[in-house]
Design an enzyme around this catalytic site. Structure first.
Site, PDB file in Angstrom:
ATOM      1  CG  HIS A  24       4.755  28.001 -90.122  1.00  0.00           C
ATOM      2  ND1 HIS A  24       4.173  28.092 -91.255  1.00  0.00           N
ATOM      3  CD2 HIS A  24       4.677  26.849 -89.709  1.00  0.00           C
ATOM      4  CE1 HIS A  24       3.803  26.740 -91.642  1.00  0.00           C
ATOM      5  NE2 HIS A  24       4.215  26.000 -90.493  1.00  0.00           N
ATOM      6  CB  CYS A  38       4.287  22.115 -89.044  1.00  0.00           C
ATOM      7  SG  CYS A  38       3.506  22.919 -90.269  1.00  0.00           S
TER       8      CYS A  38
END
Length: 642
Positions: free
Chosen positions: A296, A67
């Site tokens: 992601h 993240c």
């Protein structure tokens, strides 16, 4: 000629953007943990219709599938080795970030170009809400990590707390509603242009869907890709060598988690539609760029890993990536690889600014125009996790790996052990025979099919015998780990002739509390381990572990209490790597080097789900070239990362 053409395109674009009659707005939509490989976009028809079909779809990647590092790359256009945010902890909103990189984000460049800037939603995992970051005129930043209820926003310097009331507090809707208020307040055809970031929490944990969507997707199983529960993997890195197939309770968890994740995305899908409809109503849709992506991807059972990110494989690094706006073609797919590092330079370019020379990425506008075929574009991205130490030469590492991991050497080493040379006894699956100066593996009890030594060398090399050797290596690998008292997790099954040999281990993080609804297995038993553990926290040193039980989710659909509580380790510190992801007309591969000195190569033209490490099928000269290219990329900076 090509360079002159690119310069001409930039000059025309800058002159057009400098005109007050044409200052395009820019909207960036970021989701949290959204996959593309597990089928999440199939559950978002509005987004697909309004962005993909009305714009360009690109092969998008996260250069670091975590993240905070990825979000930092999105905001700055830098690889992780240049902004030094490598995890969700160290320097995530830390001193270096605040003193250097935070002063060079898309918000700062937006203000420089005269844009009204606004940010709504998740910022960085360790953002504590004590300040308003530079560059944002209207700031509604989430304090710490994604949540849907019971969170705090920093609203232009004031902390605002939210509760557990869907109508008032559901963060996805708060992000959408406040963005709509911003657009409605500022957007006019001749007014000041704006840069708007909508950073949604979905589908990140705790995966709380809106009440109206809690019954959606009851039988969804799109996450069950060919890599799902494909385990263990003796030919992959350390963590996957020691992760077996999922237990039934784990399977039930991945199914329910996938369902909840898709349910949370329904509110995002709805929000995208509302934003675009408002832009149309305000007559500014045709002069607004929209970018949709995620920080992601995600995995749910791939290679036996129950959930998470952090892996260099396609399911974790691949992300949705759509662009719509003025001059952008419709319903077009561009196969050239783009990444999070390209978002910042693209946004600056969209606003008519000069792309800063220190950025590692490039403007994607160069490859979504009518002249994209004439523009040179990279075919390789760096995928990185962690800092690269000094390592042995590629030749030394490859030779060492061949001695330990090549199929021929594994068979030879195992067959030299007396336990495999004995006559087939009850419960024995394989036996090794020495014939014609070579070891041959026989499957016990299957004389007609598996006495492969009678068929000669040519027959031994066919697919059937190759699969037999894979089964033998898999079983030997499992028993070796068990005998060495090394940590591993999950179930190690080998089906053969209707037989099953099960090796189940548990790391004793927590007591399994499973009912008769699911078979009662020890999830992590380990008789003697050098790694200390904590029952209370479900933790192991150098590992990232989580526990799950009925109290985890506070909104439906719930985890049944009778399914009990389990612990699972989803990552390890030695899962540190540097990879090349290459896509061009002829090649489509992933090449990785791990901190453990392990090397991997996957040809996605033939193995799209990265099931088999094909490093020993690649010539040494080619591997040395890939190593040299990787060495250059992992230290690139200031515009030399293409």
């Amino acid at each position: 000629m090509i360079v002159r053409l690119i310069l001409l395109i930039h000059i025309i674009r800058m002159e057009g953007c400098a005109s007050k009659q044409y200052r395009p707005n820019v909207i960036l939509v970021i989701t949290d943990d959204q996959d593309i490989e597990l089928g999440s976009l199939a559950a978002m028809p509005r987004t697909v219709r309004l962005l993909k079909e009305r714009g360009v779809s690109l092969h998008g990647y996260a250069t670091t599938p975590i993240c905070c590092p990825s979000r930092t790359s999105i905001l700055t256009g830098l690889y992780a080795h240049n902004h030094n945010v490598h995890t969700n902890n160290n320097n995530c909103s830390g001193a270096e970030w605040r003193s250097i990189h935070e002063k060079r984000t898309i918000g700062v460049y937006g203000q420089t170009e005269g844009y009204m800037t606004a940010y709504y939603g998740k910022y960085l995992n360790e953002y504590d809400g004590s300040y308003v970051p530079p560059g944002w005129d209207d700031w509604h930043g989430l304090v710490h990590n994604s949540r849907f209820y019971n969170y705090t926003l920093n609203v232009n310097g004031e902390r605002q707390k939210f509760g557990f009331d869907y109508e008032k507090d559901y963060l996805t809707d708060v992000v959408t509603n406040r963005s709509i208020e911003f657009i409605d307040r500022i957007a006019t055809r001749k007014g000041r242009p704006f840069l708007l970031v909508l950073s949604y929490p979905a589908p990140h944990g705790p995966e709380d869907p809106a009440p109206q969507y809690t019954a959606s997707f009851p039988d969804i199983d799109s996450h069950r890709t060919p890599a799902w529960n494909y385990a263990p993997n003796p030919d992959k890195q350390w963590l996957l060598q020691r992760t077996g197939k999922m237990e039934p309770v784990h399977v039930a968890f991945t199914d329910l988690l996938h369902r909840r994740r898709l349910q949370t995305l329904q509110s995002v899908d709805e929000g995208v539609e509302r934003i675009i409809h408002l832009l149309r109503d305000k007559s500014v849709l045709s002069s607004t760029y929209l970018i949709f992506t995620s920080d992601h991807g995600y995995h749910l059972g791939q290679f036996g890993l129950i959930k998470g990110k952090n892996m260099p494989y396609e399911f974790d690094i691949r992300v949705p990536f759509f662009i719509r706006g003025p001059g952008i073609e419709r319903n077009t797919t561009v196969r050239k690889p783009v990444a999070n590092i390209d978002i910042a330079p693209t946004v600056v370019d969209m606003m008519g600014g000069v792309i800063p020379s220190h950025m590692d990425g490039r403007s994607i506008l160069d490859i979504v125009s009518d002249n994209r075929e004439m523009v040179e574009w990279r075919d390789t991205l760096l995928i990185e996790r962690g800092k690269m130490p000094r390592m042995k030469s590629i030749r030394d590492r490859l030779e060492r790996q061949k001695e330990r991991f090549s199929k021929r050497e594994r068979v030879r080493m195992e067959c030299m052990k007396k336990k495999w040379q004995q006559d087939c006894a009850h419960g024995q699956i394989f036996r090794c025979l020495w014939e014609k100066m070579d070891w041959v593996v026989k499957r016990c009890g299957r004389t007609k099919e598996c006495n492969c030594q009678r068929r000669g060398k040519r027959e031994r090399e066919n697919n059937e015998y190759d699969a037999l050797l894979d089964d033998f290596i898999l079983l030997a690998h499992t028993e070796n780990v068990k005998e060495a008292n090394e940590w591993f997790q999950g179930t190690f099954d080998l089906q053969s002739s209707g037989r099953s040999r099960r090796h189940t281990q548990q790391c004793r993080c927590e007591q399994s509390e499973q009912s008769s609804l699911l078979p009662s297995y020890d999830l992590y038993h380990l008789e003697s381990t050098p790694l200390p553990y904590s029952k209370r926290s479900c933790s192991l040193p150098q590992m990232s572990c989580f526990s799950h039980g009925a109290s985890h989710w506070r909104t439906p659909p719930f985890w049944p209490e009778e399914y009990g509580h389990f612990c699972f380790c989803q990552n390890s510190n030695n899962n540190t790597y540097w990879c090349l992801r290459t896509i061009n007309v002829t090649h489509n591969f992933l090449y990785c080097e791990f901190v453990t000195e392990f090397i991997a190569y996957y040809d996605l033209n033939f193995d799209p789900f990265q099931l088999s490490n094909a490093v020993f099928s690649v010539g040494r000269g080619i591997l040395e070239q890939l190593n040299a290219q990787l060495t250059k990329l992992r230290s690139c900076a200031s515009g030399n990362c293409q």
